[in-house]
Write an enzyme that holds these catalytic residues in place. Structure first.
Site, short mmCIF file in Angstrom:
data_model
loop_
_atom_site.label_atom_id
_atom_site.label_comp_id
_atom_site.label_asym_id
_atom_site.label_seq_id
_atom_site.Cartn_x
_atom_site.Cartn_y
_atom_site.Cartn_z
N SER A 53 36.03 -52.20 -6.75
CA SER A 53 36.77 -51.10 -6.16
C SER A 53 36.91 -49.93 -7.14
CB SER A 53 38.14 -51.60 -5.67
OG SER A 53 38.77 -50.66 -4.84
N ASP A 201 35.51 -53.44 0.48
CA ASP A 201 36.00 -53.56 -0.89
C ASP A 201 35.84 -54.98 -1.45
OD1 ASP A 201 37.79 -53.71 -3.16
OD2 ASP A 201 38.82 -51.95 -2.38
#
Length: 351
Positions: A53, A201
């Site tokens: 991320s 993510d």
């Protein structure tokens, strides 16, 4: 001659809290430049960088190559560590800005993604342009999750250099690893081979990617990849120096009296928080145990800065919170100068 250790940097996910590891790594790079020369950069002192991320975005930023007037890579990093943090300090407010229409339409992220990805994609394009994963300066591992195939999807620079099926535009890699559910729309990343993957993510399974980085390193022939005969091939833990960076200790309590009656809607935000922090703690525990079996347990270093006055919400990009996160990072540096300077010496010794 004695082999040098493989130096690994791993950076957790955490949204706007990426400012914290960004500030710490800026200090480390500044110290490297003071000791080794102003021309050096952070990526010169790591052999593998992993990120999830926000950590994945930072990893890509440290490794993106500078290009000459004709668009050819020069072999040197485009950005300093300080400039990498600017993606949050200067762009964060726009990336996490929500229009009234989007707020109403998404009901705060309950019925649609909370934020438009337009500003995030604009920033990623500005930083990474058309550079491909195979062009990054060092081996890296960036995490994401394929929601169609229902499996982890890893972006590896080593694989991208030899297989076009594994080569992607860096801006799509960064977009995929940061496509946090409920915050941003699912990403669609297309390999050079022409296959598109729906990705979210990597924090859903590896918010702390350090164990993934360890596994990746175990399979790399570093002497060939880095063109350095003193680097060990397919190294074991005893052959590695790993620095794992968190994005701020989050210990928000959830009282039993409230949580016992929560339903699906009430659990959405807490479960993401618990899942991410729980993963980070578990991975750190596992790696500490692995390094304890070696004669060099000090070569696994986990840095988990505190938040001080900053808000832990990973989308709070208000001016006041950006400042608070920056200050929290600086406070951690000031309180850990001895450890950080020792780390700098260890990185230099294994160059």
């Amino acid at each position: 001659m004695e082999k040098k250790k493989v130096r690994i940097l791993s950076i957790d996910g955490g949204g706007i809290r990426g400012i914290l590891p960004g500030v710490i790594l800026t200090y480390i790079e500044d110290q490297l430049r003071k000791r080794e020369g102003d021309h050096v950069r952070l990526s010169d002192y790591f052999d593998l960088i992993a990120g999830t991320s926000t950590g994945g975005i930072l990893a890509c930023t440290y490794l993106i190559p500078e290009k000459d007037a004709e668009g050819r890579p020069t072999g040197r990093p485009k950005f300093t560590a300080g400039e990498a943090v600017d993606i949050y300090l200067k762009k964060g407010g726009k990336i996490f800005d929500i229009s009234l229409l989007q707020k109403l339409r998404s009901k705060g992220g309950l019925t649609d993604e909370k934020y438009s990805a337009a500003e995030l994609e604009k920033a990623l394009n500005e930083y990474f342009g058309n550079t491909r994963l195979s062009e990054l300066l060092k081996p890296c591992l960036i995490t994401s999750y394929d929601i169609k195939a229902r499996r982890a999807h890893f972006f590896s620079q080593v694989d991208a250099k030899v297989k076009n099926t594994h080569n992607y535009p860096v801006k799509e890699v960064a977009r995929a690893t940061s496509a946090a559910p409920t915050y941003f729309e699912t990403a669609l990343a297309s390999s050079e081979y022409g296959i598109a993957y729906p990705l979210i993510d990597g924090g859903v399974f590896a918010n702390n990617p350090a164990m993934c980085a360890y596994a990746e390193a175990r399979g790399i022939v570093f002497s060939e990849v880095l063109n350095d005969p003193l680097k060990p091939d397919r190294p074991h833990a005893k052959d590695m120096l790993m620095i794992s960076l968190g994005t701020g200790s989050v210990r928000k309590p959830y009282p039993y009296e409230k949580a016992k009656d929560w339903g699906m809607i009430e659990w959405i935000k807490p479960i993401i928080d618990i899942m991410m922090s729980g993963n980070a703690e578990t991975v750190s525990y596992q790696l500490r145990k692995i390094w304890e079996t070696t004669e060099t347990p000090e070569n696994f270093i986990r840095l988990e800065p505190g938040l001080d006055e900053a808000n832990s919400d990973m989308d709070d990009a208000s001016e006041s919170n950006l400042y608070a996160l920056h200050q929290a990072g600086k406070l951690f540096v000031e309180g850990n100068l001895g450890l950080l300077d020792k780390m700098v010496e260890m990185l230099i010794a294994n160059k």
